[in-house]
Design a protein around this motif. Structure first.
Motif, PDB file in Angstrom:
ATOM      1  N   THR A 323     -10.649  -6.481  -4.008  1.00 47.23           N
ATOM      2  CA  THR A 323      -9.855  -5.583  -3.162  1.00 47.23           C
ATOM      3  C   THR A 323      -9.766  -6.132  -1.739  1.00 47.23           C
ATOM      4  O   THR A 323     -10.560  -6.965  -1.302  1.00 47.23           O
ATOM      5  N   GLN A 324      -8.800  -5.601  -1.015  1.00 50.74           N
ATOM      6  CA  GLN A 324      -8.705  -5.929   0.409  1.00 50.74           C
ATOM      7  C   GLN A 324      -9.937  -5.440   1.139  1.00 50.74           C
ATOM      8  O   GLN A 324     -10.402  -6.059   2.101  1.00 50.74           O
ATOM      9  N   SER A 325     -10.504  -4.330   0.667  1.00 52.82           N
ATOM     10  CA  SER A 325     -11.732  -3.795   1.264  1.00 52.82           C
ATOM     11  C   SER A 325     -12.863  -4.809   1.201  1.00 52.82           C
ATOM     12  O   SER A 325     -13.588  -5.017   2.188  1.00 52.82           O
ATOM     13  N   LEU A 326     -13.033  -5.455   0.052  1.00 50.81           N
ATOM     14  CA  LEU A 326     -14.078  -6.469  -0.059  1.00 50.81           C
ATOM     15  C   LEU A 326     -13.770  -7.656   0.837  1.00 50.81           C
ATOM     16  O   LEU A 326     -14.651  -8.137   1.571  1.00 50.81           O
ATOM     17  N   PHE A 327     -12.547  -8.133   0.801  1.00 53.04           N
ATOM     18  CA  PHE A 327     -12.157  -9.287   1.617  1.00 53.04           C
ATOM     19  C   PHE A 327     -12.414  -9.020   3.097  1.00 53.04           C
ATOM     20  O   PHE A 327     -12.968  -9.859   3.814  1.00 53.04           O
ATOM     21  N   ASN A 358       5.471 -11.551 -11.113  1.00 52.10           N
ATOM     22  CA  ASN A 358       6.001 -10.498 -11.996  1.00 52.10           C
ATOM     23  C   ASN A 358       5.124 -10.261 -13.220  1.00 52.10           C
ATOM     24  O   ASN A 358       5.424  -9.385 -14.023  1.00 52.10           O
ATOM     25  N   GLN A 359       4.059 -11.041 -13.391  1.00 50.62           N
ATOM     26  CA  GLN A 359       3.129 -10.796 -14.493  1.00 50.62           C
ATOM     27  C   GLN A 359       1.963  -9.896 -14.082  1.00 50.62           C
ATOM     28  O   GLN A 359       1.152  -9.522 -14.921  1.00 50.62           O
ATOM     29  N   GLN A 360       1.868  -9.554 -12.808  1.00 51.31           N
ATOM     30  CA  GLN A 360       0.678  -8.872 -12.294  1.00 51.31           C
ATOM     31  C   GLN A 360       0.778  -7.351 -12.438  1.00 51.31           C
ATOM     32  O   GLN A 360       1.878  -6.788 -12.453  1.00 51.31           O
ATOM     33  N   ASN A 361      -0.381  -6.719 -12.503  1.00 50.25           N
ATOM     34  CA  ASN A 361      -0.443  -5.257 -12.458  1.00 50.25           C
ATOM     35  C   ASN A 361       0.108  -4.799 -11.111  1.00 50.25           C
ATOM     36  O   ASN A 361      -0.446  -5.138 -10.064  1.00 50.25           O
ATOM     37  N   PRO A 362       1.205  -4.044 -11.089  1.00 51.85           N
ATOM     38  CA  PRO A 362       1.850  -3.723  -9.815  1.00 51.85           C
ATOM     39  C   PRO A 362       1.011  -2.848  -8.895  1.00 51.85           C
ATOM     40  O   PRO A 362       1.187  -2.874  -7.674  1.00 51.85           O
ATOM     41  N   THR A 363       0.083  -2.073  -9.461  1.00 48.05           N
ATOM     42  CA  THR A 363      -0.754  -1.198  -8.652  1.00 48.05           C
ATOM     43  C   THR A 363      -1.959  -1.932  -8.084  1.00 48.05           C
ATOM     44  O   THR A 363      -2.357  -1.702  -6.940  1.00 48.05           O
ATOM     45  N   ASP A 364      -2.517  -2.840  -8.863  1.00 49.35           N
ATOM     46  CA  ASP A 364      -3.811  -3.434  -8.525  1.00 49.35           C
ATOM     47  C   ASP A 364      -3.726  -4.818  -7.892  1.00 49.35           C
ATOM     48  O   ASP A 364      -4.712  -5.313  -7.353  1.00 49.35           O
ATOM     49  N   TYR A 365      -2.572  -5.464  -7.974  1.00 51.65           N
ATOM     50  CA  TYR A 365      -2.455  -6.846  -7.515  1.00 51.65           C
ATOM     51  C   TYR A 365      -2.700  -6.960  -6.015  1.00 51.65           C
ATOM     52  O   TYR A 365      -2.141  -6.218  -5.226  1.00 51.65           O
TER      53      TYR A 365
END
Length: 530
Positions: A323-327, A358-365
């Motif tokens: 996550t961005q939080s971890l980064f 376009n292969q990524q999970n749109p919510t989690d990417y």
């Protein structure tokens, strides 16, 4: 927890009529549980079977990784997966804090734990031969029973403590109290420690050592103390056993943090206990799932949509996305650890290897992927076919760096000295700055407190998140310390909206709730946390 086998005996008796010759059966099995553990070799075979569930990463058709669980459940990682947003729905529910007793992964972790406990119980209870070797084997089995219970109580809260074989028809199974579970873990480990060796020859790397039992005992005491309203005496017990590991001289930090999870890294000088994996597995997915002893999370958590020409990594399935939080949690002078833990889109672009967005999970990417279980092209896949996803990197369960941080925490929260605790924190921080001697080139715990406005305990929390990122401890650290809360997650994250007290633990699987007629409750009652 129980293996229930339906034999349709009624139909059998109807079909054979009155002829009693069918009763004259020559047993096809040579050994049964009651007569098997009669020699040292047989006891050892039973012990190997008790080790085996540690490797299960695919149980009942569900991906089962405690590393993925502790990260995806927390603010360190999103579930990820493909662009449908429904890839592996059980993991999506764990990520969203909506997992219920019917979710397949809820059963798979439960089954892994209690199968392991049953196998350990057989070694402990059925071995009557009393030799130096069998005493050691029983000690190893007690460690295994303890580690299975430790994972279960972290995942499900207070769980049933089962130390004997159960009658398959016995429905009188209910949860024990928190202290009864941790008390059993402590008892098993204390009994095991004197009978375990300090080390093994290289051919037996991965076997349970005295240091592994002392480290797990210290960790169990740490959790128990935390969950019992900061019990100083138990923190002191944690400090005692963790110091025994340090004083043994058996372990040292790997000089370069970046090499801890490099391709081929296994059983390093920092490994206190490490789960061994192998890609030498039979057949294909027609094989019973529990026999697939490869570490499947490497493929699961590899980079989805990666170009085929990347020089280092093979494409994966894109789970456990940082996550961005971890980064953002890494301090400005802690980039070496961050770069060793997280692969960024920027890093891949430098290799001129685009990722298909376009292969990524749109919510989690997030444009980031975990690095500690990277899907290296160099992994061999001797089985081919469907099993080419099974790779063989080990899973470090307790590293020496964590022992140092746990010891520092036990000192700070027990009756130890803060100055001594800082010494061990600084050992971890010095290594985190990069290989070689970093004396004077890193900020000490004392400097972090002064410059960042952190308490000493907050420094330890920071160190645990930064040092152990991607290794499966984050959620359990938050829960045990009372820091798991809705505001761990960013605004708009489903986990913030869905968070409740029930989010802290997975429920018991519905199949066993139903079988016990509700004696086993889906969630632990608050009265059990004592």
């Amino acid at each position: 927890m129980k293996t229930k086998i339906t034999l349709f005996l009624g139909l059998l008796f109807i079909s054979v009529g009155c002829d009693d010759k069918f009763l004259e059966i020559t047993p096809k099995a040579k050994y049964f549980a009651d007569n098997f553990f009669a020699s040292e070799d047989q006891v050892f075979q039973g012990l190997v079977a008790a080790y085996d569930p540690l490797q299960w990463s695919f149980v009942d058709g569900r991906w089962t990784s405690t590393v993925m669980l502790g990260e995806i459940w927390s603010d360190n990682a999103n579930a990820g997966g493909d662009n449908t947003n429904f890839d592996q729905p059980g993991w999506q529910q764990i990520d969203d804090l909506t997992a219920d007793p019917l979710v397949g992964e809820v059963l798979s972790f439960w089954k892994r734990g209690y199968f392991g406990i049953n196998k350990a119980n057989l070694v402990i209870n059925k071995t009557e031969l009393d030799t130096e070797l069998t005493r050691q084997y029983i000690a190893e089995a007690k460690f295994l029973r303890a580690i299975y219970y430790f994972d279960l109580v972290r995942i499900y809260g207070p769980v049933p403590v089962i130390l004997e074989e159960l009658d398959p028809a016995d429905k009188n199974v209910s949860r024990n109290t928190l202290s009864e579970v941790y008390g059993q873990i402590v008892k098993d480990l204390r009994e095991a420690i004197p009978l375990l060796p300090l080390s093994y020859p290289d051919a037996f790397k991965g076997r349970i050592t005295r240091g592994a039992a002392q480290a797990l005992l210290g960790k169990a005491y740490l959790y128990w103390a935390d969950l019992l309203n900061d019990d100083v005496q138990r923190f002191d017990s944690a400090a005692f056993f963790l110091n025994e590991v340090i004083a043994s001289g058996e372990y040292e930090l790997v000089d370069d943090y970046n090499q801890l999870y490099d391709f081929g890294a296994a059983n390093t000088s920092e490994s206190v206990f490490e789960i061994q994996f192998s890609n030498e597995v039979p057949g294909d997915f027609g094989t019973p799932f529990e026999f697939l002893n490869g570490n499947a999370m490497v493929q699961l958590c590899g980079i989805r949509g990666l170009c085929a020409s990347h020089p280092l990594y093979a494409e994966g399935w894109g789970f456990m996305l940082p996550t961005q939080s971890l980064f953002d949690s890494y301090l400005a002078d802690d980039q070496y650890r961050r770069n060793a833990s997280i692969i960024t889109l920027f890093e891949l672009n430098l290799d001129n290897c685009p990722v298909s967005s376009n292969q990524q999970n749109p919510t989690d990417y997030t444009g980031m992927w975990q690095k500690k279980y990277a899907n290296y092209k160099a992994y061999s896949t001797p089985n081919g076919g469907e099993l080419n996803l099974l790779k063989d990197p080990n899973q470090p369960y307790i590293r020496y760096a964590e022992v140092l941080l746990m010891y520092a925490e036990a000192l700070v929260r027990g009756s130890g000295a803060d100055a001594e605790a800082m010494t061990y924190i600084d050992m971890v921080r010095e290594r985190a700055a990069g290989p070689g001697d970093n004396t004077g080139n890193f900020r000490t715990a004392s400097q972090l407190m002064g410059q960042e406005g952190l308490s000493l305990l907050e420094v330890i929390w920071y160190e645990r998140r930064a040092e152990l990122a991607g290794e499966g401890d984050r959620w359990f650290d938050l829960v045990r310390s009372g820091r798991a809360a809705a505001n761990n997650f960013p605004s708009g994250d489903l986990r913030q909206a869905n968070f409740s007290e029930r989010s802290l633990y997975l429920p018991a699987p519905q199949v066993d709730v139903d079988f016990t007629e509700g004696k086993l409750t889906p969630y632990p009652d608050p009265s059990l946390f004592q």
